[in-house]
Motif scaffolding. Structure first.
Motif, PDB file in Angstrom:
ATOM      1  N   LEU A  19       0.822  -1.211   0.000  1.00  0.00           N
ATOM      2  CA  LEU A  19       0.000   0.000   0.000  1.00  0.00           C
ATOM      3  C   LEU A  19       0.855   1.259   0.000  1.00  0.00           C
ATOM      4  O   LEU A  19       0.500   2.256  -0.630  1.00  0.00           O
ATOM      5  N   ALA A  20       1.993   1.207   0.696  1.00  0.00           N
ATOM      6  CA  ALA A  20       2.881   2.368   0.741  1.00  0.00           C
ATOM      7  C   ALA A  20       3.607   2.588  -0.582  1.00  0.00           C
ATOM      8  O   ALA A  20       3.923   3.721  -0.942  1.00  0.00           O
ATOM      9  N   SER A  21       3.841   1.515  -1.326  1.00  0.00           N
ATOM     10  CA  SER A  21       4.619   1.627  -2.562  1.00  0.00           C
ATOM     11  C   SER A  21       3.759   1.863  -3.790  1.00  0.00           C
ATOM     12  O   SER A  21       4.270   2.261  -4.835  1.00  0.00           O
ATOM     13  N   ASP A  22       2.462   1.617  -3.694  1.00  0.00           N
ATOM     14  CA  ASP A  22       1.587   1.742  -4.858  1.00  0.00           C
ATOM     15  C   ASP A  22       1.023   3.149  -4.911  1.00  0.00           C
ATOM     16  O   ASP A  22       0.483   3.642  -3.934  1.00  0.00           O
ATOM     17  N   ASP A  23       1.153   3.795  -6.066  1.00  0.00           N
ATOM     18  CA  ASP A  23       0.691   5.174  -6.180  1.00  0.00           C
ATOM     19  C   ASP A  23      -0.659   5.289  -6.894  1.00  0.00           C
ATOM     20  O   ASP A  23      -1.069   6.360  -7.290  1.00  0.00           O
ATOM     21  N   SER A  24      -1.368   4.172  -7.010  1.00  0.00           N
ATOM     22  CA  SER A  24      -2.681   4.228  -7.647  1.00  0.00           C
ATOM     23  C   SER A  24      -3.685   4.877  -6.688  1.00  0.00           C
ATOM     24  O   SER A  24      -3.446   4.993  -5.491  1.00  0.00           O
ATOM     25  N   HIS A  25      -4.803   5.265  -7.243  1.00  0.00           N
ATOM     26  CA  HIS A  25      -5.819   5.965  -6.460  1.00  0.00           C
ATOM     27  C   HIS A  25      -6.411   5.069  -5.369  1.00  0.00           C
ATOM     28  O   HIS A  25      -6.722   5.534  -4.283  1.00  0.00           O
ATOM     29  N   THR A  26      -6.551   3.796  -5.648  1.00  0.00           N
ATOM     30  CA  THR A  26      -7.130   2.860  -4.677  1.00  0.00           C
ATOM     31  C   THR A  26      -6.228   1.641  -4.525  1.00  0.00           C
ATOM     32  O   THR A  26      -6.560   0.547  -4.985  1.00  0.00           O
ATOM     33  N   PRO A  27      -5.087   1.794  -3.870  1.00  0.00           N
ATOM     34  CA  PRO A  27      -4.143   0.670  -3.780  1.00  0.00           C
ATOM     35  C   PRO A  27      -4.695  -0.542  -3.049  1.00  0.00           C
ATOM     36  O   PRO A  27      -4.264  -1.656  -3.310  1.00  0.00           O
ATOM     37  N   ALA A  28      -5.658  -0.365  -2.166  1.00  0.00           N
ATOM     38  CA  ALA A  28      -6.216  -1.509  -1.433  1.00  0.00           C
ATOM     39  C   ALA A  28      -7.065  -2.407  -2.322  1.00  0.00           C
ATOM     40  O   ALA A  28      -7.458  -3.493  -1.915  1.00  0.00           O
ATOM     41  N   LEU A  29      -7.329  -1.953  -3.561  1.00  0.00           N
ATOM     42  CA  LEU A  29      -8.180  -2.730  -4.459  1.00  0.00           C
ATOM     43  C   LEU A  29      -7.436  -3.322  -5.645  1.00  0.00           C
ATOM     44  O   LEU A  29      -8.051  -3.964  -6.488  1.00  0.00           O
TER      45      LEU A  29
END
Length: 96
Positions: A19-29
């Motif tokens: 989650l910390a490394s992903d820069d997408s709008h909804t990393p939890a998905l």
């Protein structure tokens, strides 16, 4: 083989890193996050924290269906996790 507690710890760490490394709008998905959240919910149930596990799989099922649709391939394993948590809860009730 790791214990459920170790799996909760390791999966939580991996999910937080993702989650910390992903820069997408909804990393939890993103698919990997859904896979890790599924694993975390089942491991949480296996530790005996059934209420927490139910909350996790319920939210995950809603999130994954909303994001991908009810028939998407990512939703099947989430449904399986819901069943697994329910089975573990029934077993705990039978033993208690």
């Amino acid at each position: 083989m790791s214990t459920p507690q170790q799996r909760v710890h390791d999966t939580t760490r991996r999910l937080l890193e993702l989650l910390a490394s992903d820069d997408s709008h909804t990393p939890a998905l993103i698919p990997e996050a859904i896979r890790l959240r599924t694993e975390l919910a089942v491991a949480t149930a296996e530790t005996g924290h059934l209420e927490d596990a139910f909350v996790q799989v319920d939210e995950l099922l809603k999130d994954s269906q909303r994001e991908y649709g009810p028939d998407h391939e990512l939703v099947g394993p989430v449904r399986d996790a819901v069943s697994r948590v329910e089975t573990l809860a029934r077993r705990a009730l039978d033993e208690g």
